[in-house]
Scaffold this active site. Structure first.
Site, PDB file in Angstrom:
ATOM      1  N   ALA A   1       0.866  -1.193   0.000  1.00 52.26           N
ATOM      2  CA  ALA A   1       0.000   0.000   0.000  1.00 52.26           C
ATOM      3  C   ALA A   1       0.894   1.232   0.000  1.00 52.26           C
ATOM      4  O   ALA A   1       2.056   1.176   0.418  1.00 52.26           O
ATOM      5  CB  ALA A   1      -0.905   0.008   1.219  1.00 52.26           C
ATOM      6  N   ASP A   2       0.335   2.313  -0.482  1.00 47.20           N
ATOM      7  CA  ASP A   2       1.067   3.589  -0.461  1.00 47.20           C
ATOM      8  C   ASP A   2       0.811   4.343   0.838  1.00 47.20           C
ATOM      9  O   ASP A   2       1.682   5.084   1.300  1.00 47.20           O
ATOM     10  CB  ASP A   2       0.678   4.421  -1.682  1.00 47.20           C
ATOM     11  CG  ASP A   2       1.011   3.673  -2.957  1.00 47.20           C
ATOM     12  OD1 ASP A   2       2.192   3.360  -3.152  1.00 47.20           O
ATOM     13  OD2 ASP A   2       0.090   3.345  -3.721  1.00 47.20           O
TER      14      ASP A   2
ATOM     15  N   GLY B   1      -1.988   2.036  -5.722  1.00 49.85           N
ATOM     16  CA  GLY B   1      -1.906   2.394  -7.129  1.00 49.85           C
ATOM     17  C   GLY B   1      -0.629   3.109  -7.509  1.00 49.85           C
ATOM     18  O   GLY B   1      -0.449   3.498  -8.661  1.00 49.85           O
TER      19      GLY B   1
ATOM     20  N   GLU C   1      -5.711  -4.978  -8.596  1.00 48.45           N
ATOM     21  CA  GLU C   1      -5.521  -5.184  -7.144  1.00 48.45           C
ATOM     22  C   GLU C   1      -6.860  -5.125  -6.414  1.00 48.45           C
ATOM     23  O   GLU C   1      -7.114  -5.905  -5.501  1.00 48.45           O
ATOM     24  CB  GLU C   1      -4.564  -4.126  -6.586  1.00 48.45           C
ATOM     25  CG  GLU C   1      -3.125  -4.363  -7.021  1.00 48.45           C
ATOM     26  CD  GLU C   1      -2.174  -3.243  -6.644  1.00 48.45           C
ATOM     27  OE1 GLU C   1      -0.975  -3.502  -6.596  1.00 48.45           O
ATOM     28  OE2 GLU C   1      -2.625  -2.104  -6.409  1.00 48.45           O
TER      29      GLU C   1
END
Ligand code: 5RP
Length: 234
Positions: A87-88, A99, A107
């Site tokens: 995850a960001d 993303g 995803e």
């Protein structure tokens, strides 16, 4: 190996303690979950682990194939036991921005058919409020400027076309990505997700709400497994 790379590796490998023989697994995309996939490959070849993976990107498919991990497509899988992905950003409610690697649409498809989802990350990804990381949105190639304008009008937020107008980044699905500068303001990600999904030309938005059941987070002092108290893990 740099410090950050070491943290990614630790988180990626620790998450494999949730993997059991016989599982159908969603295999995420990115530089942290890469270590999970490498470890799953090792567990198959050295320990006889029996799992099947569904890759969320072409890069993950290539990596998994090179490691001898048996694969199937999303449509063949129908449902999955567990997805492990990076995850960001993640917030205290286990909502995510994803993303950064451009694979958000597959995803999310994979996460939505999984019985549970574990995120692997280092502690730089933990935030009080989502949005410092530009929110990725996958859009139809022909409609990116209309979507960008609609987001500017509805939220007052500027976005940039990933890769730039001359050579835009193209996703595995043939879409473009808009990176949207919300800043750390996303206090109601479910509402924002619904709002953005209603804009014509939007394929998917990189907000993942009520999908993440645990975060395996590495820090300088060790790995923490943070279980979502209202998640689906026992
Ligand atoms: C790809 C993603 C990645 O999971 C996310 O960008 C995190 O990647 P990394 O572990 O390399 O920081 O959402 O679309």
């Amino acid at each position: 190996m740099s410090d950050v790379e070491g943290l990614k590796r630790e988180a990626g490998i620790t998450a494999c303690s949730f993997v059991r023989s016989g599982m159908k697994l969603g295999l995420g995309t990115g530089s942290t979950v890469k270590y999970t996939i490498i470890e799953i490959g090792r567990m198959i070849s050295e320990e006889g682990m029996d799992v099947v993976g569904v890759p969320t990107s072409e890069s993950t498919r290539e990596l998994a194939e090179s490691l001898g991990i048996p694969l199937m497509s999303i449509s063949e899988a129908e449902s999955l036991d567990l997805t492990i992905d990076g995850a960001d950003e993640f917030d205290p409610n286990f909502s995510l921005i994803k993303g950064g690697g451009g694979a958000l649409t597959r995803e999310k498809e994979v996460a939505l058919i999984s019985d549970s989802m574990i995120v692997v990350a280092d502690d730089r990804k933990k935030v009080p409020v989502l949005g410092k990381f530009d929110l990725p949105i996958e859009v139809d190639q022909e409609l990116w400027s209309e979507v960008s304008e609609a987001i500017r009008l509805s939220s007052g937020v500027e976005s940039t076309l990933r890769g730039g107008g001359e050579s835009p980044y193209v996703t595995d699905n043939g879409g473009f990505i808009l990176d949207c500068k919300f800043g750390p303001t996303i206090v109601d990600p479910a509402n924002l997700e619904a709002q953005i999904l209603s804009i014509g030309g939007v394929v998917q938005v990189g907000l993942f709400v009520d999908l993440c059941d645990a975060v395996v987070m590495s820090t300088e002092s060790g790995v923490e497994v943070i279980i979502n108290p209202v998640g689906r893990l026992p």
